[in-house]
Design a protein around this motif. Structure first.
Motif, PDB file in Angstrom:
ATOM      1  N   VAL A   1       0.814  -1.219   0.000  1.00  0.00           N
ATOM      2  CA  VAL A   1       0.000   0.000   0.000  1.00  0.00           C
ATOM      3  C   VAL A   1       0.851   1.274   0.000  1.00  0.00           C
ATOM      4  CG1 VAL A   1      -1.703   1.329   1.313  1.00  0.00           C
ATOM      5  CG2 VAL A   1      -2.059  -1.113   0.915  1.00  0.00           C
ATOM      6  N   PRO A   2       1.899   1.370   0.829  1.00  0.00           N
ATOM      7  CA  PRO A   2       2.713   2.591   0.778  1.00  0.00           C
ATOM      8  C   PRO A   2       3.337   2.847  -0.604  1.00  0.00           C
ATOM      9  CG  PRO A   2       3.155   1.405   2.797  1.00  0.00           C
ATOM     10  CD  PRO A   2       2.317   0.507   1.932  1.00  0.00           C
ATOM     11  N   LEU A   3       3.577   1.793  -1.370  1.00  0.00           N
ATOM     12  CA  LEU A   3       4.118   1.973  -2.722  1.00  0.00           C
ATOM     13  C   LEU A   3       3.149   2.748  -3.608  1.00  0.00           C
ATOM     14  CD1 LEU A   3       5.625  -1.574  -3.318  1.00  0.00           C
ATOM     15  CD2 LEU A   3       6.880   0.544  -2.862  1.00  0.00           C
ATOM     16  N   LEU A   4       1.861   2.535  -3.410  1.00  0.00           N
ATOM     17  CA  LEU A   4       0.855   3.261  -4.184  1.00  0.00           C
ATOM     18  C   LEU A   4       0.940   4.756  -3.904  1.00  0.00           C
ATOM     19  CD1 LEU A   4      -1.545   3.128  -6.129  1.00  0.00           C
ATOM     20  CD2 LEU A   4      -3.028   2.770  -4.137  1.00  0.00           C
ATOM     21  N   ALA A   5       1.123   5.106  -2.638  1.00  0.00           N
ATOM     22  CA  ALA A   5       1.269   6.524  -2.284  1.00  0.00           C
ATOM     23  C   ALA A   5       2.568   7.096  -2.838  1.00  0.00           C
ATOM     24  CB  ALA A   5       1.233   6.704  -0.771  1.00  0.00           C
ATOM     25  N   ALA A   6       3.604   6.261  -2.911  1.00  0.00           N
ATOM     26  CA  ALA A   6       4.914   6.729  -3.363  1.00  0.00           C
ATOM     27  C   ALA A   6       4.973   6.955  -4.867  1.00  0.00           C
ATOM     28  CB  ALA A   6       5.995   5.734  -2.933  1.00  0.00           C
ATOM     29  N   VAL A   7       4.392   6.039  -5.638  1.00  0.00           N
ATOM     30  CA  VAL A   7       4.571   6.119  -7.095  1.00  0.00           C
ATOM     31  C   VAL A   7       3.258   6.152  -7.878  1.00  0.00           C
ATOM     32  CG1 VAL A   7       6.841   5.032  -7.034  1.00  0.00           C
ATOM     33  CG2 VAL A   7       4.812   3.607  -7.341  1.00  0.00           C
ATOM     34  N   GLY A   8       2.114   6.042  -7.206  1.00  0.00           N
ATOM     35  CA  GLY A   8       0.833   6.119  -7.892  1.00  0.00           C
ATOM     36  C   GLY A   8       0.402   7.564  -8.084  1.00  0.00           C
ATOM     37  N   PHE A   9      -0.664   7.753  -8.829  1.00  0.00           N
ATOM     38  CA  PHE A   9      -1.294   9.066  -8.984  1.00  0.00           C
ATOM     39  C   PHE A   9      -0.365  10.132  -9.564  1.00  0.00           C
ATOM     40  CE2 PHE A   9      -3.002   6.857  -5.219  1.00  0.00           C
ATOM     41  CZ  PHE A   9      -4.267   6.562  -5.707  1.00  0.00           C
ATOM     42  N   GLY A  10       0.611   9.711 -10.346  1.00  0.00           N
ATOM     43  CA  GLY A  10       1.533  10.669 -10.965  1.00  0.00           C
ATOM     44  C   GLY A  10       2.623  11.184 -10.039  1.00  0.00           C
ATOM     45  N   HIS A  11       2.814  10.538  -8.906  1.00  0.00           N
ATOM     46  CA  HIS A  11       3.839  10.987  -7.963  1.00  0.00           C
ATOM     47  C   HIS A  11       5.224  10.633  -8.482  1.00  0.00           C
ATOM     48  CE1 HIS A  11       0.682  10.660  -4.507  1.00  0.00           C
ATOM     49  NE2 HIS A  11       0.395  11.611  -5.376  1.00  0.00           N
ATOM     50  N   ARG A  12       6.155  11.591  -8.329  1.00  0.00           N
ATOM     51  CA  ARG A  12       7.525  11.394  -8.807  1.00  0.00           C
ATOM     52  C   ARG A  12       8.540  11.306  -7.680  1.00  0.00           C
ATOM     53  NH1 ARG A  12       9.052  15.113 -13.425  1.00  0.00           N
ATOM     54  NH2 ARG A  12      10.707  13.575 -13.523  1.00  0.00           N
ATOM     55  N   MET A  13       8.090  11.631  -6.456  1.00  0.00           N
ATOM     56  CA  MET A  13       8.999  11.595  -5.310  1.00  0.00           C
ATOM     57  C   MET A  13       8.183  11.262  -4.066  1.00  0.00           C
ATOM     58  SD  MET A  13      11.832  11.994  -3.726  1.00  0.00           S
ATOM     59  CE  MET A  13      12.283  12.238  -2.022  1.00  0.00           C
ATOM     60  N   ALA A  14       8.697  10.362  -3.258  1.00  0.00           N
ATOM     61  CA  ALA A  14       8.028  10.000  -2.011  1.00  0.00           C
ATOM     62  C   ALA A  14       8.610  10.832  -0.871  1.00  0.00           C
ATOM     63  CB  ALA A  14       8.200   8.512  -1.737  1.00  0.00           C
ATOM     64  N   TRP A  15       7.852  11.800  -0.406  1.00  0.00           N
ATOM     65  CA  TRP A  15       8.271  12.637   0.716  1.00  0.00           C
ATOM     66  C   TRP A  15       7.770  12.022   2.015  1.00  0.00           C
ATOM     67  CZ3 TRP A  15      11.375  16.897   0.481  1.00  0.00           C
ATOM     68  CH2 TRP A  15      11.706  17.329  -0.806  1.00  0.00           C
TER      69      TRP A  15
END
Length: 138
Positions: A68-82
């Protein structure tokens, strides 16, 4: 800057934070809000269920709690996991004298209390589960 810094790469995000520091007056505040995959290590199942309920992810998509955290990191057009820790250290390193993590919608200033709007495109539950909010004072 709400739910925007994750849509640019790390160098561009760091340049943004540095420029924000440069243009702020002494005592000025940068309010930063972003999806934090570390938060979802704890709250990921509830967040993912809410995304499904809202139709933000395909109903047939199945993820383990560790995915699940991977979805927040790289899903929805995200380019950087802050993350809160990363942002906290960088903001102090840039020169901000006070860096304060806060709850979604909360602020140390009356004028900034309730300004968060990410819940308008998701849900309040989803926004509270995924969002790290930080106010950094120059």
């Amino acid at each position: 800057a709400e739910h925007v810094i994750e849509h640019v790469d790390f160098v561009a995000g760091l340049k943004f934070l540095t420029e924000a520091y440069r243009v702020l007056s002494v005592g000025g505040v940068l309010r930063l809000a972003f999806p934090d995959p570390v938060r979802l290590g704890t709250h990921g199942a509830a967040w993912f269920a809410e995304l499904k309920r809202l139709g933000k992810v395909k109903p047939e998509l199945e993820l383990t709690p560790h995915q699940v955290p991977l979805l927040a990191a790289v899903g929805f057009g995200h380019r950087m996991a802050w993350t809160e820790g990363l942002a906290y250290q960088l903001l102090l390193g840039i020169g901000f004298r006070r860096v304060l993590p806060l709850a979604y919608g909360a602020s140390q200033y009356a004028e900034l209390t309730g300004v968060d709007g990410h819940h308008k495109t998701s849900s309040l539950e989803c926004a509270k589960l995924e969002t790290t909010v930080i106010e950094a004072t120059k």
